[in-house]
Write a protein that holds these residues in place. Structure first.
Motif, PDB file in Angstrom:
ATOM      1  N   LYS A 163      -9.346  -0.521  -6.061  1.00  0.00           N
ATOM      2  CA  LYS A 163      -8.820   0.705  -5.460  1.00  0.00           C
ATOM      3  C   LYS A 163      -7.473   0.478  -4.780  1.00  0.00           C
ATOM      4  CE  LYS A 163     -12.931   3.537  -4.557  1.00  0.00           C
ATOM      5  NZ  LYS A 163     -13.742   4.195  -3.507  1.00  0.00           N
ATOM      6  N   TYR A 164      -7.306  -0.691  -4.139  1.00  0.00           N
ATOM      7  CA  TYR A 164      -6.057  -0.911  -3.411  1.00  0.00           C
ATOM      8  C   TYR A 164      -4.862  -0.908  -4.352  1.00  0.00           C
ATOM      9  CZ  TYR A 164      -6.050  -5.848  -4.887  1.00  0.00           C
ATOM     10  OH  TYR A 164      -6.026  -7.008  -5.622  1.00  0.00           O
ATOM     11  N   GLN A 165      -5.055  -1.385  -5.582  1.00  0.00           N
ATOM     12  CA  GLN A 165      -3.959  -1.353  -6.553  1.00  0.00           C
ATOM     13  C   GLN A 165      -3.598   0.084  -6.920  1.00  0.00           C
ATOM     14  OE1 GLN A 165      -4.945  -3.803  -9.934  1.00  0.00           O
ATOM     15  NE2 GLN A 165      -4.806  -5.708  -8.773  1.00  0.00           N
ATOM     16  N   GLU A 166      -4.611   0.927  -7.070  1.00  0.00           N
ATOM     17  CA  GLU A 166      -4.362   2.329  -7.402  1.00  0.00           C
ATOM     18  C   GLU A 166      -3.663   3.044  -6.248  1.00  0.00           C
ATOM     19  OE1 GLU A 166      -4.392   5.865  -9.649  1.00  0.00           O
ATOM     20  OE2 GLU A 166      -4.716   3.758 -10.215  1.00  0.00           O
ATOM     21  N   ILE A 167      -4.045   2.710  -5.007  1.00  0.00           N
ATOM     22  CA  ILE A 167      -3.406   3.339  -3.845  1.00  0.00           C
ATOM     23  C   ILE A 167      -1.928   2.964  -3.782  1.00  0.00           C
ATOM     24  CG2 ILE A 167      -3.343   3.368  -1.324  1.00  0.00           C
ATOM     25  CD1 ILE A 167      -6.395   3.038  -1.373  1.00  0.00           C
ATOM     26  N   VAL A 168      -1.615   1.683  -3.970  1.00  0.00           N
ATOM     27  CA  VAL A 168      -0.217   1.240  -3.940  1.00  0.00           C
ATOM     28  C   VAL A 168       0.569   1.878  -5.082  1.00  0.00           C
ATOM     29  CG1 VAL A 168       1.302  -0.756  -4.176  1.00  0.00           C
ATOM     30  CG2 VAL A 168      -0.747  -0.917  -2.762  1.00  0.00           C
ATOM     31  N   LYS A 169      -0.050   1.956  -6.247  1.00  0.00           N
ATOM     32  CA  LYS A 169       0.608   2.572  -7.403  1.00  0.00           C
ATOM     33  C   LYS A 169       0.948   4.032  -7.120  1.00  0.00           C
ATOM     34  CE  LYS A 169      -0.223   3.646 -12.294  1.00  0.00           C
ATOM     35  NZ  LYS A 169      -1.214   3.531 -13.412  1.00  0.00           N
ATOM     36  N   ARG A 170       0.011   4.756  -6.518  1.00  0.00           N
ATOM     37  CA  ARG A 170       0.252   6.168  -6.214  1.00  0.00           C
ATOM     38  C   ARG A 170       1.268   6.324  -5.080  1.00  0.00           C
ATOM     39  NH1 ARG A 170      -5.320   9.706  -6.768  1.00  0.00           N
ATOM     40  NH2 ARG A 170      -6.174   8.659  -8.612  1.00  0.00           N
ATOM     41  N   ALA A 171       1.263   5.391  -4.128  1.00  0.00           N
ATOM     42  CA  ALA A 171       2.250   5.450  -3.046  1.00  0.00           C
ATOM     43  C   ALA A 171       3.659   5.317  -3.610  1.00  0.00           C
ATOM     44  CB  ALA A 171       1.974   4.348  -2.026  1.00  0.00           C
ATOM     45  N   ARG A 172       3.820   4.432  -4.560  1.00  0.00           N
ATOM     46  CA  ARG A 172       5.135   4.259  -5.200  1.00  0.00           C
ATOM     47  C   ARG A 172       5.521   5.513  -5.975  1.00  0.00           C
ATOM     48  NH1 ARG A 172       7.260   2.066 -10.068  1.00  0.00           N
ATOM     49  NH2 ARG A 172       9.202   0.915  -9.727  1.00  0.00           N
ATOM     50  N   ALA A 173       4.548   6.080  -6.701  1.00  0.00           N
ATOM     51  CA  ALA A 173       4.827   7.290  -7.472  1.00  0.00           C
ATOM     52  C   ALA A 173       5.163   8.468  -6.562  1.00  0.00           C
ATOM     53  CB  ALA A 173       3.624   7.630  -8.355  1.00  0.00           C
ATOM     54  N   ALA A 174       4.579   8.472  -5.351  1.00  0.00           N
ATOM     55  CA  ALA A 174       4.832   9.565  -4.409  1.00  0.00           C
ATOM     56  C   ALA A 174       6.162   9.402  -3.682  1.00  0.00           C
ATOM     57  CB  ALA A 174       3.691   9.650  -3.401  1.00  0.00           C
ATOM     58  N   GLY A 175       6.826   8.262  -3.873  1.00  0.00           N
ATOM     59  CA  GLY A 175       8.124   8.053  -3.255  1.00  0.00           C
ATOM     60  C   GLY A 175       8.078   7.575  -1.823  1.00  0.00           C
ATOM     61  N   LEU A 176       6.927   7.042  -1.379  1.00  0.00           N
ATOM     62  CA  LEU A 176       6.873   6.498  -0.022  1.00  0.00           C
ATOM     63  C   LEU A 176       7.811   5.297   0.084  1.00  0.00           C
ATOM     64  CD1 LEU A 176       3.069   6.629   0.910  1.00  0.00           C
ATOM     65  CD2 LEU A 176       4.832   8.372   1.185  1.00  0.00           C
ATOM     66  N   SER A 177       8.323   5.073   1.278  1.00  0.00           N
ATOM     67  CA  SER A 177       9.326   4.022   1.456  1.00  0.00           C
ATOM     68  C   SER A 177       8.764   2.629   1.236  1.00  0.00           C
ATOM     69  CB  SER A 177       9.933   4.109   2.859  1.00  0.00           C
ATOM     70  OG  SER A 177       8.929   3.956   3.846  1.00  0.00           O
ATOM     71  N   GLY A 178       7.456   2.476   1.299  1.00  0.00           N
ATOM     72  CA  GLY A 178       6.849   1.171   1.048  1.00  0.00           C
ATOM     73  C   GLY A 178       5.371   1.180   1.367  1.00  0.00           C
ATOM     74  N   ALA A 179       4.646   0.258   0.769  1.00  0.00           N
ATOM     75  CA  ALA A 179       3.219   0.092   1.044  1.00  0.00           C
ATOM     76  C   ALA A 179       2.879  -1.381   0.890  1.00  0.00           C
ATOM     77  CB  ALA A 179       2.367   0.936   0.098  1.00  0.00           C
ATOM     78  N   SER A 180       2.058  -1.894   1.784  1.00  0.00           N
ATOM     79  CA  SER A 180       1.671  -3.304   1.752  1.00  0.00           C
ATOM     80  C   SER A 180       0.160  -3.422   1.861  1.00  0.00           C
ATOM     81  CB  SER A 180       2.320  -4.084   2.905  1.00  0.00           C
ATOM     82  OG  SER A 180       3.731  -4.032   2.822  1.00  0.00           O
TER      83      SER A 180
END
Length: 250
Positions: A163-180
């Motif tokens: 799930k964490y990979q999917e969350i990071v992938k969607r954060a990038r697609a949503a244009g968030l400035s970063g996710a760790s």
């Protein structure tokens, strides 16, 4: 019947790894027959300790490892590769033959070399760079933003993927400035069962922390779109102030 998803799978990977490690040790012993000094056992144990040090750094600081990886590599492969029993028998044989200098040198030398190898292995991942002296930096503050924190298990899956990979992938697609993603080394949840990164444990269900920082509008919009991924997660929102550091140029 043995539950192959639990203790059965653990025993299977440890047995498989132990066989691989023992074969590797046999190969070294065959290539270096024991003469006056048992070099084969000494080299095997030192190499094994070096690899154990490297493995512990990788699985606790670098990788988000599968729950069976540590038992397979640490207990199985490296446990079968290294040998205390052969070391003890060889020390006893040297003492029985009256070769005391070599016996005690081998006895204590192995321990010292093995501990040194573990320390070298633990330090093999590298260290943080040291900043250059004499350079100053400017600090500036941005407007207040929002931090999204999501705590979930490393084994939580979404369509057979973490799930964490999917969350990071969607954060990038949503244009968030970063996710760790940060990995916990020990913790427990609703089951009250403590999960840990210790070498001999399965390390299933270890906690992961996914953190993203952006404007409140973007964070709340992103959160609304990933609700199906958060059914077993703990989610918090906090207002934060982002600080920017820029290096002065001469």
């Amino acid at each position: 019947m043995i539950d192959m998803r639990g203790e059965g799978s653990l025993l299977a990977v440890v047995a498989l790894g132990g066989g691989i490690g023992a074969l590797a040790r046999y190969g070294i012993a065959h290539a270096m027959p024991t003469r006056e000094i048992p070099w084969a056992t000494l080299i095997t144990n030192v190499i094994g300790c070096l690899l154990i040090g490297i493995l512990m750094v990788l699985i606790t600081e670098v990788w988000t490892a599968h729950r069976l990886l540590r038992p397979f590599l640490g207990v199985g492969v490296l446990g079968g590769f290294t040998t205390f029993s052969t070391y003890a028998v060889e020390v006893r044989g040297l003492l029985a033959s009256g070769n005391y200098p070599i016996a005690f040198g081998y006895l204590f030398g192995t321990v010292i070399a093995a501990l040194a190898a573990v320390l070298v292995g633990c330090g093999a991942h590298g260290s943080s760079p040291v900043p250059s002296p004499g350079k100053e930096s400017d600090m500036s503050y941005s407007r207040t933003e929002m931090r999204l924190s999501i705590i979930l298990g490393q084994d939580d899956l979404w369509h057979h993927k973490p799930k964490y990979q999917e969350i990071v992938k969607r954060a990038r697609a949503a244009g968030l400035s970063g996710a760790s993603v940060w990995r916990g080394v020990e913790g427990y949840g609703a089951s009250a069962h403590i999960h840990t990164t210790r070498l001999l444990d399965l390390a299933d269900g270890l906690p992961l922390l996914v953190v993203a920082v952006d404007t409140e509008e973007r964070i709340r919009g992103f959160l609304d779109g990933i609700g199906e991924l958060l059914t077993e997660a703990t989610v918090t929102l906090e207002g934060v102030e982002r600080v920017h550091f820029t290096e002065d140029r001469p």
